[in-house]
Design an enzyme around this catalytic site. Sequence first.
Site, short mmCIF file in Angstrom:
data_model
loop_
_atom_site.label_atom_id
_atom_site.label_comp_id
_atom_site.label_asym_id
_atom_site.label_seq_id
_atom_site.Cartn_x
_atom_site.Cartn_y
_atom_site.Cartn_z
N LEU A 239 37.99 49.50 13.73
CA LEU A 239 37.07 49.20 12.64
C LEU A 239 36.25 50.39 12.19
O LEU A 239 35.93 50.52 11.03
CB LEU A 239 36.08 48.10 13.09
CG LEU A 239 36.42 46.66 12.78
CD1 LEU A 239 35.19 45.80 13.02
CD2 LEU A 239 36.89 46.51 11.33
N HIS B 90 40.89 48.72 33.99
CA HIS B 90 39.55 48.27 34.39
C HIS B 90 39.58 46.91 35.10
O HIS B 90 38.55 46.26 35.21
CB HIS B 90 38.62 48.20 33.17
CG HIS B 90 38.26 49.55 32.63
ND1 HIS B 90 37.63 49.74 31.41
CD2 HIS B 90 38.43 50.80 33.14
CE1 HIS B 90 37.44 51.04 31.20
NE2 HIS B 90 37.93 51.71 32.23
N VAL C 165 39.85 43.40 30.26
CA VAL C 165 40.08 42.60 31.46
C VAL C 165 40.61 41.22 31.07
O VAL C 165 40.94 40.42 31.94
CB VAL C 165 38.80 42.50 32.32
CG1 VAL C 165 38.40 43.89 32.82
CG2 VAL C 165 37.64 41.85 31.56
#
Length: 252
Positions: A223, A123, A107
């Site tokens: 990651l 979103h 967002v």
Amino acid sequence: MSHQPALATPHISLTPGESIFVLTGAGISAESGIRTFRDANGLWEEHRVEDVATPEGFAADPALVWRFYGQRRAQALTVQPNPAHRALAALEARLGPERFFLCTQNVDHLHEAGGSTEVLHMHGELFRTRCSDPRCPKLPFHDERHDFPTLPRCECGALQRPHIVWFGEIPFEMHRIKRRLQASHVFVTIGSSGAVYPAAGFVREMLYRRENGERVRTVYVGLERPENADAFDEVRLGPAGVLLPGLFAVEG
Ligand code: APR
Ligand code: ZN
């Protein structure tokens, strides 16, 4: 005959006519200083999802919800895009809107700040507010307010709410997302734990197409291995800001 040395990390290459769908999650903004949700020290360790990210939470305590999003707005105003955001902007500029599509679960505004011109925020957006009454004609608007001494209200009298897709709500523009998934050859997810649907299921759309004989490729970059890692052809582990620059090669 000359031998090319094997590249440690081969490019994700796009041949002429191929198009790419990129899905990003909180991990791409982590190196800019925006907290992710599910990592150690993630936002959901400190806040109950039900309290601050559901329609029921907002109905029960709108002041708490506005405080939460006010803090996130204030924090987001202090951050800068990182090399991963800029690498996607460069790829968009290289490929154009027909061959490149960027869908983010984030967002924040860092893709735009990094130079991306077309971003689908499935979103919602942190810096937008709308009326909480779905029948109200007032459209969502840009809003950087982050202190709310009184609850913000629409001209119609209803409470205003963040223009965010909460749990239990349907993400924006799913029809456009589906169309672009079906038209793309390469699908790349960057920095998303693969825990939240429907976004975590987009990679499966590509698998269905492969079962139907189409040639598609899917790559995860982030990651650590996401929950839906098994659905990807390839998982590349590392920080997005390090891996993204130079990751893509456009042929022709
Ligand atoms: N580079 C790449 N990936 C990273 C980095 C980094 N520097 N730092 C963290 N990550 C990875 C984490 O390993 C993790 O897998 O980013 C992922 C972030 O996962 P989540 O916090 O679950 O965020 P996301 O998948 O975007 O969440 C989806 O959940 O709460 C909702 O609506 C919210 O859009 C959000 C959705
Ligand atoms: Zn209204």
